[in-house]
Design a protein around this motif. Sequence first.
Motif, PDB file in Angstrom:
ATOM      1  N   PRO B 315      23.397 -20.161  75.285  1.00 10.84           N
ATOM      2  CA  PRO B 315      23.861 -19.530  76.518  1.00 10.84           C
ATOM      3  C   PRO B 315      24.439 -18.147  76.209  1.00 10.84           C
ATOM      4  CG  PRO B 315      25.475 -21.111  75.775  1.00 10.84           C
ATOM      5  CD  PRO B 315      24.314 -21.209  74.836  1.00 10.84           C
ATOM      6  N   ARG B 316      24.556 -17.326  77.250  1.00 11.17           N
ATOM      7  CA  ARG B 316      25.053 -15.969  77.046  1.00 11.17           C
ATOM      8  C   ARG B 316      26.549 -15.983  76.728  1.00 11.17           C
ATOM      9  NH1 ARG B 316      23.498 -13.781  81.798  1.00 11.17           N
ATOM     10  NH2 ARG B 316      21.504 -13.205  80.929  1.00 11.17           N
ATOM     11  N   ILE B 317      26.957 -15.113  75.815  1.00 10.74           N
ATOM     12  CA  ILE B 317      28.374 -15.031  75.424  1.00 10.74           C
ATOM     13  C   ILE B 317      29.101 -14.097  76.388  1.00 10.74           C
ATOM     14  CG2 ILE B 317      29.940 -14.354  73.582  1.00 10.74           C
ATOM     15  CD1 ILE B 317      27.662 -14.885  71.634  1.00 10.74           C
ATOM     16  N   ARG B 318      30.369 -14.460  76.714  1.00 12.17           N
ATOM     17  CA  ARG B 318      31.133 -13.618  77.628  1.00 12.17           C
ATOM     18  C   ARG B 318      31.413 -12.267  76.969  1.00 12.17           C
ATOM     19  NH1 ARG B 318      36.271 -16.603  79.085  1.00 12.17           N
ATOM     20  NH2 ARG B 318      37.240 -14.975  77.837  1.00 12.17           N
ATOM     21  N   TYR B 319      31.587 -11.222  77.807  1.00 14.00           N
ATOM     22  CA  TYR B 319      31.652  -9.865  77.256  1.00 14.00           C
ATOM     23  C   TYR B 319      32.811  -9.676  76.279  1.00 14.00           C
ATOM     24  CZ  TYR B 319      31.789  -4.840  76.937  1.00 14.00           C
ATOM     25  OH  TYR B 319      31.796  -3.565  76.462  1.00 14.00           O
ATOM     26  N   ASP B 320      34.041 -10.119  76.665  1.00 11.85           N
ATOM     27  CA  ASP B 320      35.179  -9.885  75.769  1.00 11.85           C
ATOM     28  C   ASP B 320      35.037 -10.687  74.485  1.00 11.85           C
ATOM     29  OD1 ASP B 320      35.435 -12.103  77.368  1.00 11.85           O
ATOM     30  OD2 ASP B 320      37.593 -12.239  77.084  1.00 11.85           O
ATOM     31  N   ARG B 321      34.445 -11.911  74.598  1.00 11.40           N
ATOM     32  CA  ARG B 321      34.201 -12.723  73.405  1.00 11.40           C
ATOM     33  C   ARG B 321      33.245 -12.014  72.459  1.00 11.40           C
ATOM     34  NH1 ARG B 321      34.674 -18.297  75.006  1.00 11.40           N
ATOM     35  NH2 ARG B 321      36.861 -18.522  75.581  1.00 11.40           N
ATOM     36  N   LEU B 322      32.239 -11.376  73.061  1.00 11.47           N
ATOM     37  CA  LEU B 322      31.238 -10.670  72.271  1.00 11.47           C
ATOM     38  C   LEU B 322      31.874  -9.563  71.452  1.00 11.47           C
ATOM     39  CD1 LEU B 322      27.864  -9.915  72.404  1.00 11.47           C
ATOM     40  CD2 LEU B 322      28.905  -7.982  73.476  1.00 11.47           C
ATOM     41  N   MET B 323      32.764  -8.772  72.107  1.00 10.88           N
ATOM     42  CA  MET B 323      33.402  -7.667  71.398  1.00 10.88           C
ATOM     43  C   MET B 323      34.361  -8.200  70.333  1.00 10.88           C
ATOM     44  SD  MET B 323      31.957  -5.162  72.514  1.00 10.88           S
ATOM     45  CE  MET B 323      32.597  -3.522  72.550  1.00 10.88           C
ATOM     46  N   THR B 324      35.128  -9.261  70.676  1.00  7.32           N
ATOM     47  CA  THR B 324      36.048  -9.846  69.690  1.00  7.32           C
ATOM     48  C   THR B 324      35.268 -10.370  68.492  1.00  7.32           C
ATOM     49  OG1 THR B 324      37.082 -10.698  71.678  1.00  7.32           O
ATOM     50  CG2 THR B 324      38.138 -11.234  69.609  1.00  7.32           C
ATOM     51  N   PHE B 325      34.155 -11.040  68.779  1.00  8.89           N
ATOM     52  CA  PHE B 325      33.317 -11.605  67.714  1.00  8.89           C
ATOM     53  C   PHE B 325      32.829 -10.497  66.784  1.00  8.89           C
ATOM     54  CE2 PHE B 325      29.027 -13.245  66.410  1.00  8.89           C
ATOM     55  CZ  PHE B 325      29.508 -14.209  65.550  1.00  8.89           C
ATOM     56  N   GLY B 326      32.376  -9.411  67.378  1.00  5.58           N
ATOM     57  CA  GLY B 326      31.857  -8.305  66.584  1.00  5.58           C
ATOM     58  C   GLY B 326      32.916  -7.670  65.702  1.00  5.58           C
ATOM     59  N   TRP B 327      34.086  -7.389  66.298  1.00  6.25           N
ATOM     60  CA  TRP B 327      35.093  -6.616  65.570  1.00  6.25           C
ATOM     61  C   TRP B 327      35.968  -7.487  64.684  1.00  6.25           C
ATOM     62  CZ3 TRP B 327      35.076  -1.524  65.070  1.00  6.25           C
ATOM     63  CH2 TRP B 327      34.373  -0.761  66.029  1.00  6.25           C
ATOM     64  N   LYS B 328      36.285  -8.727  65.112  1.00  2.00           N
ATOM     65  CA  LYS B 328      37.255  -9.521  64.366  1.00  2.00           C
ATOM     66  C   LYS B 328      36.624 -10.562  63.460  1.00  2.00           C
ATOM     67  CE  LYS B 328      41.063  -8.814  67.515  1.00  2.00           C
ATOM     68  NZ  LYS B 328      41.894  -9.407  68.557  1.00  2.00           N
ATOM     69  N   VAL B 329      35.352 -10.886  63.657  1.00  2.00           N
ATOM     70  CA  VAL B 329      34.712 -11.875  62.786  1.00  2.00           C
ATOM     71  C   VAL B 329      33.654 -11.215  61.904  1.00  2.00           C
ATOM     72  CG1 VAL B 329      33.397 -14.010  62.706  1.00  2.00           C
ATOM     73  CG2 VAL B 329      35.129 -13.690  64.473  1.00  2.00           C
ATOM     74  N   LEU B 330      32.670 -10.566  62.533  1.00  2.00           N
ATOM     75  CA  LEU B 330      31.542 -10.035  61.770  1.00  2.00           C
ATOM     76  C   LEU B 330      31.953  -8.900  60.840  1.00  2.00           C
ATOM     77  CD1 LEU B 330      28.601 -10.011  64.328  1.00  2.00           C
ATOM     78  CD2 LEU B 330      29.136 -11.688  62.589  1.00  2.00           C
ATOM     79  N   LEU B 331      32.777  -7.956  61.384  1.00  5.00           N
ATOM     80  CA  LEU B 331      33.120  -6.782  60.586  1.00  5.00           C
ATOM     81  C   LEU B 331      33.938  -7.128  59.338  1.00  5.00           C
ATOM     82  CD1 LEU B 331      32.395  -3.829  60.857  1.00  5.00           C
ATOM     83  CD2 LEU B 331      34.625  -3.432  61.876  1.00  5.00           C
TER      84      LEU B 331
END
Lengths: 169, 347
Positions: B315-331
């Motif tokens: 399912p599609r990820i919510r927008y704020d979750r997407l940004m948090t995931f990118g900056w706080k997990v992946l990076l």
Amino acid sequence: MELLIFYPIAGLCVALALGVILNTSPVGSAMCLIGMMLGLAGIFVLQQAHFIAVLQVIIYAGAIMVLFMFVIMLLNLKQAASADWVSRDKNLYITILTSALAIGILYKIVDVTFMADLDSPAELPDTFGTVATVGESLFTDFVLPFEVASLLLLAAMIGAVVLAKPKLD
Amino acid sequence: MDWITEFLDELWDFIVQSLADNIPLIVGSVKAVVIAVAVMSVVPFLVWLERRLMGRFQVRLGPNRVGPFGFGQPMADTIKLLFKESIIQTSADKFLFHLAPAVVVFTAIVAFAVIPFGAPFEIFGQNIELWGANINSGILFVFAISGMGIYGMVIAGLSSNNKYSLMGGLRSSAQMISYELTLGLSALSIILLTGSLSLVDMVKAQETVPFILIQPLAFLLFFIAGVAETNRAPFDLPEAEQELVAGFHTEYTGMKFAMFFMGEYINMVTMSALVTLLFLGGWNSYGIPVWPIVSFAAKVVFLLCVFIWLRSTFPRIRYDRLMTFGWKVLLPLCLLNLLITGTIKVM
């Protein structure tokens, strides 16, 4: 052959640079600036500096101009285009400071151009403009300016966070 | 009549001579045209593959009426889109409105110029290399051009003069900027291992072992960021139907609308090719006796199927979750991976 490519690109760059300051809409100015950055990248390629050209596209045309576009989008400057964009406050000190800086840079450019020996161009080494060469000179000859610039950027970044923080909380 | 034959003879000599003098230039132009046409003709096939596979994943048939196995469906869709009325609302900025889809497709095709898709071979005494250009910073070139692709979305969002478009443009550009960091940083560990920015050198470095076995974390991060970078599900926030109608291309109709999707599909192919080159060993086939180009194509098609598989699974990820995931997990994971890789490389 090189001049055949250089003159159109240079002309386009100058035209787009004029477009940046003469445009009445912020979006148009930003688009012209992006075009000019890409033209500069083209000139770097002509100078055999492929790595610098790619960096020019990634950093200036890519990262920095996208942020410009963000600001334009978020503030929605479109409506305010006609009135506020032209008649903004002019600060005398800033005007003098920027003019002095611009004159200094121009003087240096003219000086270097006149000092150059155009009749006997120097042969470029094979490694010119590669990542290795750029990296080497960056971390040996220019290590102090490099570190100063990174400190400045860090300070600017912290400043931006501090300024934005009260609004976020 | 003598002067005519004489003139023709001279002309013929001149043509032959100039052709012989400019063989690299001719080979280069032919390659450029072939690559551009090939990349664009992959799009209808990919649309068909996606619709058929999605149908199977969702226990339905998918398009199967036009031609054998529904193969004519993309053609029928294209004809329909071409004949559709082009609507531009009066409040839109006409020039920028037309520019946006062109930017998207142009950057998508140009990025493919430095992708090598097979080992060089010799034909008619000419050494033919199966890539448009092998510049010494190939991977940076791809990132630079994909960074330019963001402008297509930004301009579309700005020029449409529509709230949904503006929000869509803003979201997609923010998303692409955030995930570009992860993409670049996870590729950096491969650059560290090969010591070169050239994609050809990277493939050559994987002749014995593909980098996916040495850098599994970097592969995972790169692939996730790649899915986000191409704006595909589950990261297709820019076009979240419930919130934004259709995101930055809400106001587009007909072929201009289709061009955004062309860009997206071409980006998908480029991203699959990049993953193949960086992590799956490019055209190296590791003992399986197939042509290099077949080995490369098979890997790319497999990755494209994974893209489609992801779309029908998550399912599609919510927008704020997407940004948090990118900056706080992946990076942070990227930086950690880079640190470990660097330490091992130095020791």
